[in-house]
Design an enzyme around this catalytic site. Structure first.
Site, mmCIF file in Angstrom:
data_model
loop_
_atom_site.group_PDB
_atom_site.id
_atom_site.type_symbol
_atom_site.label_atom_id
_atom_site.label_comp_id
_atom_site.label_asym_id
_atom_site.label_seq_id
_atom_site.Cartn_x
_atom_site.Cartn_y
_atom_site.Cartn_z
ATOM 1 N N LYS A 193 -29.521 -34.935 42.845
ATOM 2 C CA LYS A 193 -29.822 -33.582 42.370
ATOM 3 C C LYS A 193 -31.329 -33.330 42.313
ATOM 4 C CE LYS A 193 -26.864 -33.612 38.710
ATOM 5 N NZ LYS A 193 -26.104 -32.966 37.630
ATOM 6 N N THR A 216 -47.728 -48.554 31.822
ATOM 7 C CA THR A 216 -48.628 -47.538 31.270
ATOM 8 C C THR A 216 -47.894 -46.376 30.599
ATOM 9 O OG1 THR A 216 -48.680 -46.457 33.439
ATOM 10 C CG2 THR A 216 -50.466 -48.008 32.954
ATOM 11 N N GLU A 248 -42.343 -31.106 31.800
ATOM 12 C CA GLU A 248 -41.284 -30.098 31.652
ATOM 13 C C GLU A 248 -41.831 -28.663 31.589
ATOM 14 O OE1 GLU A 248 -38.215 -31.611 31.808
ATOM 15 O OE2 GLU A 248 -37.367 -29.614 32.017
HETATM 16 N N1 LIG Z 1 -32.249 -35.064 39.167
HETATM 17 C C1 LIG Z 1 -31.560 -35.710 38.268
HETATM 18 O O1 LIG Z 1 -30.454 -36.187 38.524
HETATM 19 C C2 LIG Z 1 -32.162 -35.913 36.910
HETATM 20 C C3 LIG Z 1 -31.589 -36.840 36.038
HETATM 21 C C4 LIG Z 1 -32.175 -37.045 34.786
HETATM 22 C C5 LIG Z 1 -33.308 -36.321 34.438
HETATM 23 N N2 LIG Z 1 -33.818 -35.421 35.318
HETATM 24 C C6 LIG Z 1 -35.007 -34.645 34.958
HETATM 25 O O2 LIG Z 1 -36.083 -35.538 34.704
HETATM 26 C C7 LIG Z 1 -37.002 -34.900 33.830
HETATM 27 C C8 LIG Z 1 -37.465 -35.900 32.795
HETATM 28 O O3 LIG Z 1 -38.098 -36.948 33.466
HETATM 29 P P1 LIG Z 1 -39.176 -37.876 32.722
HETATM 30 O O4 LIG Z 1 -38.657 -38.278 31.421
HETATM 31 O O5 LIG Z 1 -39.573 -38.895 33.702
HETATM 32 O O6 LIG Z 1 -40.346 -36.870 32.390
HETATM 33 P P2 LIG Z 1 -41.678 -36.454 33.160
HETATM 34 O O7 LIG Z 1 -41.508 -36.465 34.616
HETATM 35 O O8 LIG Z 1 -42.120 -35.201 32.505
HETATM 36 O O9 LIG Z 1 -42.685 -37.620 32.785
HETATM 37 C C9 LIG Z 1 -43.057 -37.810 31.454
HETATM 38 C C10 LIG Z 1 -44.567 -37.896 31.263
HETATM 39 O O10 LIG Z 1 -44.997 -39.187 31.672
HETATM 40 C C11 LIG Z 1 -46.066 -39.101 32.604
HETATM 41 N N3 LIG Z 1 -45.935 -40.293 33.433
HETATM 42 C C12 LIG Z 1 -45.121 -40.495 34.494
HETATM 43 N N4 LIG Z 1 -45.196 -41.779 34.888
HETATM 44 C C13 LIG Z 1 -46.073 -42.404 34.072
HETATM 45 C C14 LIG Z 1 -46.559 -43.726 33.978
HETATM 46 N N5 LIG Z 1 -46.101 -44.712 34.774
HETATM 47 N N6 LIG Z 1 -47.483 -44.024 33.019
HETATM 48 C C15 LIG Z 1 -47.913 -43.062 32.180
HETATM 49 N N7 LIG Z 1 -47.472 -41.782 32.201
HETATM 50 C C16 LIG Z 1 -46.568 -41.459 33.148
HETATM 51 C C17 LIG Z 1 -45.867 -37.768 33.278
HETATM 52 O O11 LIG Z 1 -47.075 -37.279 33.790
HETATM 53 C C18 LIG Z 1 -45.353 -36.909 32.120
HETATM 54 O O12 LIG Z 1 -46.430 -36.431 31.354
HETATM 55 C C19 LIG Z 1 -36.268 -33.707 33.230
HETATM 56 O O13 LIG Z 1 -36.823 -32.528 33.773
HETATM 57 C C20 LIG Z 1 -34.835 -33.871 33.683
HETATM 58 O O14 LIG Z 1 -34.192 -32.648 33.902
HETATM 59 C C21 LIG Z 1 -33.280 -35.216 36.531
#
Ligand SMILES: NC(=O)c1ccc[n+]([C@@H]2O[C@H](COP(=O)([O-])OP(=O)(O)OC[C@H]3O[C@@H](n4cnc5c(N)ncnc54)[C@H](O)[C@@H]3O)[C@@H](O)[C@H]2O)c1
Length: 408
Positions: free
Chosen positions: A168, A198, A98
């Site tokens: 989106k 992981t 983020e």
């Molecule tokens: N476009 C949309 O419709 C929509 C919907 C919901 C959320 N979002 C967005 O998604 C974001 C949140 O996504 P998130 O929760 O995936 O966060 P993120 O993408 O920040 O990932 C979380 C953390 O996990 C790590 N990571 C990813 N995959 C991993 C894995 N398999 N093993 C270990 N670590 C891993 C990443 O490097 C990061 O540090 C927000 O910015 C939100 O606005 C978008």
């Protein structure tokens, strides 16, 4: 003024002092969300054949953008899969969370697409990562040559059930969460639970918040599944190490994707701003960005849902027993129901005002009706919010007290 409308070769033209042409066109959207078990297993060929719009064959090349943490944990396996299948993969590793969900990250992807000389019809960019990486790559591809296809491979639970399945894209701008972005569906999403192996517990819980959201507004059955299996699903990282948890993990993920798509499909471009999937997303954008990096997206959503469940209770739409169950499930899923950011003077009123701007001048605030149903309201007042906040503070304090009492 005399005005006669006529259709000429399908284009309407009206004759008046100022001739006016009216153009109408419908853009058809078709994309696939494909559940796969272990996409990068050496013998798995889903990525080659499952997407008719973008068949992949030996000798082809692809630009693959990978979240840096995913590259560290899964990069070798991913690279080996492309090599084994004779695909020339250029891999761009991007730090994605983020704090770096910004223009600069978009520019890095655009620069790489430009350097790669991407064919804008036949070489979809492959994005592998969490919600941030998917949003950044989706945004970059939608801008490059006004739209280049991409494929999403989510690696977090939020990505699997939410960010990876809609249309989106976007990044944060100044203090605005997802303030700039586009509607740009990927041609396909491959939903593969094995990546969750992981993912740490906090991020698993973060994804469960979005699943809980769907349960609270749309499905009492899903709520019961979370109540029954939530803690085990976290402990097991959704890997299904026993037949019971395997079935629960499969059911929870499949149901969440289905419920989400059921809501999104008839309203893909958000023509209707009363969206029940916005439950938990009224106050949370401002809470999340203000607390950054303190609160994850799902954590902020959960605090919003705790507050709005209290509002529902105080309006008589949620019973005391239901409110208790809701707050208990949140706690069992290791999600917060309170954060100090809530005590900032005026933060809820400011958050609501920002959302009202986003929802075309009305609150359109989804509130729970019991568990599994909802309604929209437009009449929440600052006084109601303040009373709801006090109520939530007391409920959260009591739960913390109970936890210490249990431990003692
Ligand atoms: N476009 C949309 O419709 C929509 C919907 C919901 C959320 N979002 C967005 O998604 C974001 C949140 O996504 P998130 O929760 O995936 O966060 P993120 O993408 O920040 O990932 C979380 C953390 O996990 C790590 N990571 C990813 N995959 C991993 C894995 N398999 N093993 C270990 N670590 C891993 C990443 O490097 C990061 O540090 C927000 O910015 C939100 O606005 C978008």
């Amino acid at each position: 003024m005399r005005s006669v409308a006529m259709l000429k070769n399908g284009l309407s033209q009206s004759f008046s002092i100022q001739p006016t042409w009216t153009v109408e066109s419908v853009k058809q959207v078709r994309y696939h969300v494909i559940a796969v078990n272990d996409l990068f297993d050496p013998s798995e060929t889903a990525l080659l054949r499952a997407c008719p719009e973008a068949p992949l064959a030996a000798g082809d090349r692809r630009l693959v953008v990978i979240d840096s943490n995913v590259a560290t944990l899964h990069g070798d396996r991913i690279a080996a899969w492309f090599t084994a299948n004779g695909v020339d993969a250029t891999i761009l590793v991007v730090h994605a969370d983020e704090t770096v969900k910004d223009w600069e990250s978009v520019t890095r992807v655009v620069d790489k697409m430009n350097e790669f000389g991407i064919d804008r019809r036949r070489e979809p960019v492959i994005a592998i990562g969490g919600g941030v990486l998917l949003d950044v790559v989706g945004f970059a591809t939608s801008l490059y040559r006004r739209g280049t296809p991409y494929i999403r491979i989510p690696t977090t639970l939020v990505g699997l059930v939410d960010a990876g399945v809609g249309v989106k894209t976007g990044v944060n701008y100044e203090r605005g969460k997802n303030r700039i972005g586009t509607y740009a569906p990927a041609i396909a999403t491959f939903a593969d639970r094995t990546f969750l192996r992981t993912l740490d517990d906090r991020h698993l819980a973060n994804g469960l918040a979005e699943i809980l959201k769907l349960a609270l507004v749309k499905s009492a059955e899903l709520f019961t599944l979370l109540q029954k299996f939530g803690p085990e699903l976290i402990a097991d990282h959704f890997q299904g190490t026993t037949p019971q948890t395997d079935q629960a993990a499969r059911q929870v993920v499949t149901e969440a994707i289905h419920l989400m798509l059921e809501e999104l499909q008839p309203n893909l471009w958000e023509t209707t701003l009363e969206r029940c999937v916005d439950y938990g997303h009224t106050f949370s954008p401002v809470l999340e960005i203000t607390a950054l990096p303190g609160l994850l997206h799902g954590e902020a959503v959960c605090i919003d849902m705790a507050l709005t469940s209290v509002l529902g209770f105080r309006r008589g739409d949620v019973s005391g027993a239901e409110l208790d169950q809701i707050l208990s499930v949140m706690t069992q899923l290791r999600l917060p129901i309170w954060d100090e950011v809530l005590t900032r003077p005026g933060i809820l009123d400011a958050a609501l005002a920002d959302t009202v701007r986003h929802r075309d001048g009305q609150q359109r605030l989804p509130l729970p009706l019991g568990i599994g149903r909802h309604r929209f309201v437009n009449d929440v007042t600052p006084a109601e919010l303040a009373a709801g906040l006090d109520h939530l503070a007391a409920a959260a304090a009591q739960r913390i007290g109970d936890k210490f009492a249990d431990a003692g």
